[in-house]
Every structure is written in C-alpha cells, then in structure tokens.
Design a protein around this motif. Structure first.
Motif, PDB file in Angstrom:
ATOM      1  N   GLY A  38       0.110   3.429  -0.784  1.00  0.00           N
ATOM      2  CA  GLY A  38       0.319   2.786   0.506  1.00  0.00           C
ATOM      3  C   GLY A  38      -0.401   1.462   0.616  1.00  0.00           C
ATOM      4  O   GLY A  38       0.147   0.480   1.154  1.00  0.00           O
ATOM      5  N   ALA A  39      -1.636   1.404   0.093  1.00  0.00           N
ATOM      6  CA  ALA A  39      -2.392   0.148   0.120  1.00  0.00           C
ATOM      7  C   ALA A  39      -1.721  -0.912  -0.750  1.00  0.00           C
ATOM      8  O   ALA A  39      -1.724  -2.105  -0.420  1.00  0.00           O
TER       9      ALA A  39
ATOM     10  N   ASP B 109       1.264  -2.341   1.205  1.00  0.00           N
ATOM     11  CA  ASP B 109       0.805  -3.313   2.201  1.00  0.00           C
ATOM     12  C   ASP B 109       0.477  -4.652   1.551  1.00  0.00           C
ATOM     13  O   ASP B 109       0.775  -5.724   2.093  1.00  0.00           O
ATOM     14  N   TYR B 110      -0.152  -4.585   0.393  1.00  0.00           N
ATOM     15  CA  TYR B 110      -0.503  -5.812  -0.336  1.00  0.00           C
ATOM     16  C   TYR B 110       0.750  -6.565  -0.765  1.00  0.00           C
ATOM     17  O   TYR B 110       0.794  -7.798  -0.723  1.00  0.00           O
ATOM     18  N   GLN B 111       1.795  -5.843  -1.167  1.00  0.00           N
ATOM     19  CA  GLN B 111       3.020  -6.506  -1.611  1.00  0.00           C
ATOM     20  C   GLN B 111       3.665  -7.313  -0.480  1.00  0.00           C
ATOM     21  O   GLN B 111       4.169  -8.408  -0.697  1.00  0.00           O
ATOM     22  N   TYR B 112       3.632  -6.773   0.754  1.00  0.00           N
ATOM     23  CA  TYR B 112       4.156  -7.525   1.898  1.00  0.00           C
ATOM     24  C   TYR B 112       3.370  -8.821   2.085  1.00  0.00           C
ATOM     25  O   TYR B 112       3.937  -9.882   2.357  1.00  0.00           O
ATOM     26  N   GLU B 113       2.056  -8.739   1.950  1.00  0.00           N
ATOM     27  CA  GLU B 113       1.204  -9.918   2.102  1.00  0.00           C
ATOM     28  C   GLU B 113       1.447 -10.915   0.981  1.00  0.00           C
ATOM     29  O   GLU B 113       1.508 -12.132   1.207  1.00  0.00           O
TER      30      GLU B 113
ATOM     31  N   HIS C  67      -7.988  -8.818   4.556  1.00  0.00           N
ATOM     32  CA  HIS C  67      -6.679  -8.968   3.921  1.00  0.00           C
ATOM     33  C   HIS C  67      -6.256  -7.677   3.221  1.00  0.00           C
ATOM     34  O   HIS C  67      -7.095  -6.928   2.697  1.00  0.00           O
ATOM     35  N   ALA C  68      -4.929  -7.447   3.181  1.00  0.00           N
ATOM     36  CA  ALA C  68      -4.390  -6.257   2.522  1.00  0.00           C
ATOM     37  C   ALA C  68      -4.726  -6.266   1.035  1.00  0.00           C
ATOM     38  O   ALA C  68      -4.955  -5.198   0.443  1.00  0.00           O
ATOM     39  N   ARG C  69      -4.739  -7.440   0.408  1.00  0.00           N
ATOM     40  CA  ARG C  69      -5.068  -7.509  -1.020  1.00  0.00           C
ATOM     41  C   ARG C  69      -6.468  -6.984  -1.281  1.00  0.00           C
ATOM     42  O   ARG C  69      -6.702  -6.206  -2.218  1.00  0.00           O
TER      43      ARG C  69
ATOM     44  N   ARG D  79      -8.251  -5.003   0.624  1.00  0.00           N
ATOM     45  CA  ARG D  79      -8.329  -3.562   0.895  1.00  0.00           C
ATOM     46  C   ARG D  79      -7.737  -2.756  -0.260  1.00  0.00           C
ATOM     47  O   ARG D  79      -8.273  -1.706  -0.639  1.00  0.00           O
ATOM     48  N   PHE D  80      -6.651  -3.249  -0.837  1.00  0.00           N
ATOM     49  CA  PHE D  80      -6.068  -2.541  -1.978  1.00  0.00           C
ATOM     50  C   PHE D  80      -7.027  -2.537  -3.167  1.00  0.00           C
ATOM     51  O   PHE D  80      -7.173  -1.525  -3.860  1.00  0.00           O
TER      52      PHE D  80
END
Length: 370
Positions: A247-248, A251-255, A171-173, A175-176
């Motif tokens: 950037g990470a 990506d998390y905000q979109y998720e 998940h992007a979260r 990874r961030f």
C-alpha cells in the motif's frame, strides 16, 4: 592530489582494487577520505608516507581525536566536534591496510610492516574460529597502536520509533522508504539499489516468471546502478512483505507519476523534490533525509538502526535464526549476534524470574534441612 593537482597513484590503485573486489561504494568512499587525510597529514608534518615511524603513527592517532572536525553548516559559535577514539582506530586501521598493500608492491619497506602489528595469543576464541590442531592459529597479528575502547552497545529503533518517523514524514516516497526498511530489514544501500522489476507485490508473480509465492521483493547485487548503490551481500535473496508495504508503494507511485522526468528511471527511489529530478537517489542525500526526519521526531537515529530493530523483532517473534539470517543477507550466524537486542524492561523481567527461581530453591533447601 598534490600542489600540481596530480593524483596520488598508489592510493588510487588501492581504491581501484577495492572496486575490483566488489567492495561497497560506501567502503570505497570512507577509505578514500581516510587515506586522503593521512596523506595530507604526512605532507603537513614533513613525514614520508611510505616510512612512518611508530611514533609518527601514534602521534597521528592522537591528532585524529584532538583535531576538531571541519564545521558542516554549524553556527560559528557552535561547540566544535571531535572524532571518537573508535573512529580514530578505524582511520588508522585503513592506513595500516594501505601500507601493507603498498608493501606487497615494493612501495613500503618491510621494516614498516613489522611496527604495524604485534603477536597476540587468543585465550578466548570467537565463535567459529578454528584454533588449529595444535592451537597454532591462536597467535595472531594484532594492531600495535590503537585506543582502548569499550565494546559499543548497538543502538536500534523499535516499531514504535519508526511510527514516530512516519508521523513526521511529509512525502509518500519517504514513508514508503521507512516502511520498507522496517518490514524487510534491508540495508539502506540495498533499498537505493532496488529496481522496479524487483518489486513483486502481487499475490502471484508467475506472470513475470517468478515462482516465489505471495508479495515479496528481490535483493540483487548490481554494479551498474547509476547512483552507485550496491548490495553488501553477493548472494541474491528475496524477502516477503505484507500489504502495508504494498500500500505504501502504491501511494508512492501516485506521487512519483506527478514528476514526468521520473518515468524513464527503472530505479525505485528517485529524486522528486530536488534536482536532478527523476534521477536515482544517492546515499548521502538519503542519509541526511533520514536524519532530518529523526530530528523532527525527537530521535537521534540513522538508517541502520531500523535494520537492527527489524532483525530483533524477527527473533523475538519466534522466527528461526537461520531464516532470519537468510532474510538479513548475513553470510554467517556470527554476523547476527550484534542485531539481537534486549530492552531494559526485558532485563528486569529476566532478573525477577531468576530471583524467584532462587527464592524457591532456598525455600526447598530450608524445608529439607528441617
């Protein structure tokens, strides 16, 4: 609690005191478990918790390492786990502090305090220790009962190790979270305490009243976080971040936007894949998440090892130690010492350089002798 489900008032008051002193929520949780174990042991073995003898405490210390830990999701045929001697020492240390606190309130007699410590002369002083004009501070009170344990080596994760974790994070979260820990060196509790208002990831943040230039985050100690997350350092600080972190986060905000219940939370890290959805993530579940990712990557790791790796990299890359200390949120330079690691390869390279220098000196000595 006792058989009538009445709380143990002295220990509750002691924990309240920790909270009033702004101790970390994790410290309070750990101390609560240690005190509950001691009080339960005292009841089971017919010991008055206020008047333990030296033998009682020594037996308890041995019991802590001999008694198997309760299983946590293990197979029935799994090998039982035991506490390490260092962990047992920490348990008994908490009990001793609680007994001293109780003595100040007249609950524990002074005779108990006299068995808890013995005088010890410090022949070698820690960095920053003031021995006193006549050396009067060299004699301190040392624990009378404890296991002798070797000084542990601090484990740490390199940049490449974190890349392995990122490769298995679904998940992007997640990874961030890994990128943020890797690039800022903040503690996991500080990450969970971040608010969206702390994320200043634009090149210029003057529009929000911040004079710090470039992308950065703010670490602020708040006691009102719904998830109980609390920054260890009482002094606010900011830490610069690079475009990868920004950037990470994007990506998390979109998720995150795909979970409507998350919109109302000002906390950065929220539950997106397990209930209660949209609520701030808490330390136990985040710790377990990290351990699961580490197992997938074939690593035996926990979140604090990322912080060790980050601070080590700062120092190796030439960052001044006082700057690294400020970014890390350490109150003293002495606190930085366990965070600077050396690899086996570097040790070998240093040893080779020393050998080469010694060979050169021997050659010079032989030439002069001729």
């Amino acid at each position: 609690m006792d058989d009538d489900f009445q709380l143990h008032s002295p220990s509750v008051d002691y924990l309240d005191g920790l909270r009033a002193a702004d101790c970390s929520v994790n410290t309070e949780r750990n101390y609560a478990g240690r005190l509950a174990l001691y009080l339960s042991y005292a009841v089971a073995h017919g010991i008055d918790w206020t008047t333990p003898t030296l033998q009682n405490l020594a037996t308890y210390l041995r019991w802590l390492v001999d008694e198997p830990l309760p299983p946590r999701g293990l197979r029935p045929d799994a090998e039982p786990k035991h506490r390490r001697p260092a962990t047992a020492n920490a348990h008994l240390g908490t009990v001793c502090e609680f007994l001293r606190w109780s003595s100040l309130r007249g609950l524990v007699p002074g005779s108990v305090l006299r068995i808890l410590a013995r005088p010890k002369y410090l022949a070698y002083l820690p960095d920053g220790f003031d021995p006193g004009e006549d050396g009067q501070n060299r004699t301190i009170g040392a624990r009378a009962i404890k296991f002798s344990v070797a000084v542990p080596g601090f484990e740490w994760l390199t940049y490449e190790h974190v890349d392995q974790l990122l490769a298995v994070a679904p998940h992007a979260r997640d990874r961030f979270l890994l990128v943020l820990l890797r690039d800022t060196g903040i503690r996991i509790g500080e990450a969970l305490g971040l608010r969206r208002e702390d994320m200043h990831l634009l090149p210029n943040s003057t529009t929000v009243g911040c004079t710090v230039g470039g992308p950065h985050i703010h670490i602020i100690r708040r006691s009102a976080n719904a998830n109980g997350a609390l920054a260890k350092s009482r002094r606010p600080r900011w830490i610069p971040v690079d475009p990868d972190t920004a950037g990470a986060y994007a990506d998390y905000q979109y998720e995150r936007d795909e979970v409507p219940t998350a919109a109302g939370s000002d906390m950065v890290f929220v539950n997106l894949f397990a209930s209660p959805l949209g609520e701030p993530m808490k330390y136990p579940s985040t710790y377990e998440l990290f351990v699961r990712l580490a197992q997938r990557a074939g690593l035996d790791a926990h979140p604090h090892m990322v912080r060790h790796g980050t601070i080590t990299r700062w120092i190796r890359d030439g960052m001044p130690r006082d700057t690294a200390q400020d970014f890390a949120g350490h109150a003293s330079a002495y606190s930085m010492k366990p965070y600077v690691h050396i690899t086996g390869r570097e040790m070998r390279e240093h040893a080779q350089r020393v050998n080469e220098i010694q060979k050169a000196r021997n050659a010079t000595w032989r030439w002069r002798k001729r």
